[in-house]
Design a protein around this motif. Structure first.
Motif, PDB file in Angstrom:
ATOM      1  N   ASN A 159     -46.062 -82.143  37.318  1.00 50.78           N
ATOM      2  CA  ASN A 159     -45.049 -82.480  38.329  1.00 50.78           C
ATOM      3  C   ASN A 159     -43.901 -81.480  38.333  1.00 50.78           C
ATOM      4  N   SER A 160     -43.526 -80.984  37.139  1.00 47.64           N
ATOM      5  CA  SER A 160     -42.461 -79.971  37.099  1.00 47.64           C
ATOM      6  C   SER A 160     -42.905 -78.686  37.778  1.00 47.64           C
ATOM      7  N   LEU A 161     -44.176 -78.301  37.597  1.00 46.17           N
ATOM      8  CA  LEU A 161     -44.683 -77.116  38.283  1.00 46.17           C
ATOM      9  C   LEU A 161     -44.709 -77.321  39.796  1.00 46.17           C
ATOM     10  N   ILE A 162     -45.087 -78.514  40.226  1.00 37.25           N
ATOM     11  CA  ILE A 162     -45.128 -78.787  41.673  1.00 37.25           C
ATOM     12  C   ILE A 162     -43.722 -78.741  42.266  1.00 37.25           C
ATOM     13  N   ARG A 163     -42.767 -79.322  41.569  1.00 34.33           N
ATOM     14  CA  ARG A 163     -41.393 -79.279  42.084  1.00 34.33           C
ATOM     15  C   ARG A 163     -40.876 -77.844  42.166  1.00 34.33           C
ATOM     16  N   GLY A 164     -41.178 -77.036  41.153  1.00 37.44           N
ATOM     17  CA  GLY A 164     -40.756 -75.639  41.194  1.00 37.44           C
ATOM     18  C   GLY A 164     -41.399 -74.873  42.338  1.00 37.44           C
ATOM     19  N   GLU A 165     -42.697 -75.137  42.572  1.00 34.30           N
ATOM     20  CA  GLU A 165     -43.378 -74.463  43.681  1.00 34.30           C
ATOM     21  C   GLU A 165     -42.817 -74.900  45.026  1.00 34.30           C
ATOM     22  N   LEU A 166     -42.545 -76.185  45.179  1.00 35.91           N
ATOM     23  CA  LEU A 166     -41.961 -76.669  46.439  1.00 35.91           C
ATOM     24  C   LEU A 166     -40.562 -76.085  46.660  1.00 35.91           C
ATOM     25  N   ASP A 167     -39.777 -75.981  45.590  1.00 33.49           N
ATOM     26  CA  ASP A 167     -38.439 -75.384  45.743  1.00 33.49           C
ATOM     27  C   ASP A 167     -38.547 -73.925  46.181  1.00 33.49           C
ATOM     28  N   ALA A 168     -39.498 -73.189  45.614  1.00 36.48           N
ATOM     29  CA  ALA A 168     -39.678 -71.795  46.007  1.00 36.48           C
ATOM     30  C   ALA A 168     -40.122 -71.692  47.463  1.00 36.48           C
ATOM     31  N   LEU A 169     -41.077 -72.560  47.886  1.00 36.34           N
ATOM     32  CA  LEU A 169     -41.506 -72.559  49.284  1.00 36.34           C
ATOM     33  C   LEU A 169     -40.351 -72.913  50.209  1.00 36.34           C
TER      34      LEU A 169
END
Length: 563
Positions: A67-77
């Protein structure tokens, strides 16, 4: 030459179907495995592996890390989409004041074409009417539209391919993504996603979905607006292959540690089970051999050096076996002593009967009949005492023990002998008791009274008519000490221990032969030892060292008196 019976047996044996050789080998291997792997070993392995399996299943999820990786990827997008939306709003808008500002498709496609070179994500831009204007995966040129489809990187290592396939099959089996919506790629330039509709309304939309293959799909839709006016929508999407790869690498590292932990757990479990089951199996096998064997060469293995329950069990079994052999030896000696003691009166009885049958003299025959009567009475007393001695252990193991007031018991015996002095005759019996309230022992009252009666009768038989039998009791270092004294000739030197042997007889002069069987003191010792006590004999001496009588001393563990 083969007989008819042999041929018939051969036909019967041939008629019985035999299992194939591989099946027999499998059954033999299964029996050997069962003999080596005990049920306790399987239980220990199951318990230890169950805890490791729970840890293994928990590690496969890794939800918080994912979930932390997904949140980081969404923030970058989200940040990329905001920058691109502002760039499109500045560079792809018609600045002619005579028309309404709007997105110029050619400019939009040019921007998307250049961004597709440096961005790994898919860029889609929609007009204000919701029509797809540009797509980084669809390039338009003079020859038509070209669709770009990224290919997965080749995997040259076959072991890596096998590990990835196994990993995907296990991870897809886990119900960790069942709550996420499924992404269905809609084709066609006029297709409009729900995210785009919300973005055209001025809302930033962030979504996490799963593809039909089970992978992650992340998307961000933002409005393209100029001076508060929404000119279109920009949608960035990326598949979560990098996230899955990162989680996969972490899982592989943890699974490597898990494999090491699993191996160590299995080895330690087998070692622990072996230290428990192998000694128990050896003890059980040795106990079975001792039970089935008729010789004493079979012994219990000695694990006494172990400071645990197995060592305690080994010592207990060894002591129990030695006690059983000692009890069997005692039974054999008792049977031999009984046979020897019964043989004497039987021989005398047989001789008297044979002689009486040949005599014609009535007077001599009468004397022989008196001898026969005495021998029969002696046999009767002997058999009665033998029966009593053989029942002592069994009765002591069945009957319950209770508190016994020794002072009260001695006083009661003295009163009984005083009341029957005229009928019994002989020396008087006196009780001298100290600390009456503290002289309490735990035992079977009937058997202890039997011991005291045996000692009193033995003392009265050796005391002269003008002598006295004294009963004394006192407290001594957590034990009750009882003594029975007489004024007789004392015990022969060197026979202080032998007087407690079975059938030992050292009677006073003038006493009729055969009156006592020689089992009284032996039975008394048996009863006292069953009560965890001691009994011994000694001579009483005067100040000048002269023997003035005998003393029998009984020592029994003291117990607190009941309130």
């Amino acid at each position: 030459m083969r007989t008819t019976d042999t041929l018939r047996a051969d036909r019967n044996e041939a008629a019985v179907p035999r299992a194939p050789r591989p099946l027999r080998r499998l059954k033999a291997a299964r029996r050997r495995f069962r003999s080596r792997i005990s049920g306790l070993t399987i239980r220990i392995l199951a318990i230890n592996l169950f805890s490791v399996a729970i840890l293994f299943i928990g590690v496969l999820y890794l939800d918080r890390y994912q979930n932390s990786l997904i949140r980081g990827e969404l923030d970058a997008l989200d940040r990329q989409a905001e920058v691109m939306a502002r760039a499109v709003a500045e560079l792809a808008v018609d600045t002619d004041a005579s028309v309404d500002p709007g997105l110029v498709p050619e400019r939009v496609r040019r921007i998307v074409r250049r961004l597709s070179v440096v961005l790994a994500s898919r860029v889609r831009i929609y007009s204000a009417e919701g029509r797809l204007t540009a797509d980084s995966r669809m390039l338009t040129g003079p020859g038509g539209t070209v669709r770009i489809q990224p290919l997965p990187p080749p995997e040259s290592d076959p072991m890596r391919r096998f590990a990835n396939r196994l990993y995907e099959s296990i991870v897809n089996w886990l119900p960790r993504r069942s709550e996420l919506p499924v992404w269905n790629e809609t084709t066609g330039p006029d297709a409009l996603f729900e995210d785009v509709r919300l973005a055209l309304g001025g809302t930033v939309v962030r979504k996490v979905r799963v593809t039909e293959a089970g992978g992650l799909f992340l998307s961000v839709a933002v409005p393209v607006q100029r001076y508060k006016q929404v000119l279109g929508a920009l949608m960035l999407s990326v598949e979560g292959a990098d996230i899955d790869a990162a989680v996969r690498e972490v899982r592989f590292e943890i699974l490597g540690m898990f494999a090491v932990t699993l191996g160590i757990t299995i080895l330690l479990s087998l070692y622990l089970a072996g230290t428990i089951t192998r000694p128990i199996q050896r003890l059980a096998a040795a106990a079975e051999q001792v039970r089935a064997s008729h010789s004493r060469r079979e012994t219990i293995p000695d694990f006494g050096r172990r400071r645990d329950e197995i060592g305690d069990l080994s010592r207990s079994l060894k002591a129990m076996t030695e006690d059983l052999w000692a009890r069997m030896d005692a039974i054999e000696r008792f049977a031999a002593d009984v046979a020897h003691e019964i043989k004497n009166p039987l021989t005398s009885l047989r001789s008297a009967v044979e002689t009486a049958a040949r005599l014609d003299d009535p007077e001599r025959r009468q004397r022989l009949m008196a001898i026969i009567i005495d021998d029969v009475a002696r046999l009767n007393r002997l058999i009665t005492d033998i029966s009593d001695a053989s029942r002592v252990d069994a009765e002591l193991s069945r009957e319950d023990r209770g508190p016994i007031d020794i002072a009260k018991a001695l006083s009661g015996l003295a009163e009984v002998y005083a009341a029957t002095a005229e009928e019994r005759g002989g020396p008087p019996v006196l009780a001298e008791v100290e600390d009456r309230a503290e002289l309490v022992v735990a035992g079977q009252e009937g058997r202890l009274i039997q011991v005291l009666r045996n000692l009193i009768e033995n003392a009265r038989s050796f005391s002269p008519p003008n002598g006295t039998v004294r009963l004394q009791a006192r407290q001594d270092d957590g034990a009750v000490v009882i003594s029975v004294e007489d004024d007789g000739p004392g015990l022969p030197e060197g026979k202080l221990e032998a007087v407690f042997d079975r059938f030992y007889s050292e009677r006073p002069e003038g006493e009729k032969f055969g009156t006592h069987s020689g089992l009284g003191l032996s039975i008394s010792k048996q009863i006292i030892e069953a009560h965890d006590g001691l009994i011994r004999a000694e001579n009483r001496r005067s100040a000048s060292g002269e023997v003035i009588g005998a003393r029998f001393i009984v020592r029994l563990p003291s117990t607190p008196a009941r309130a």
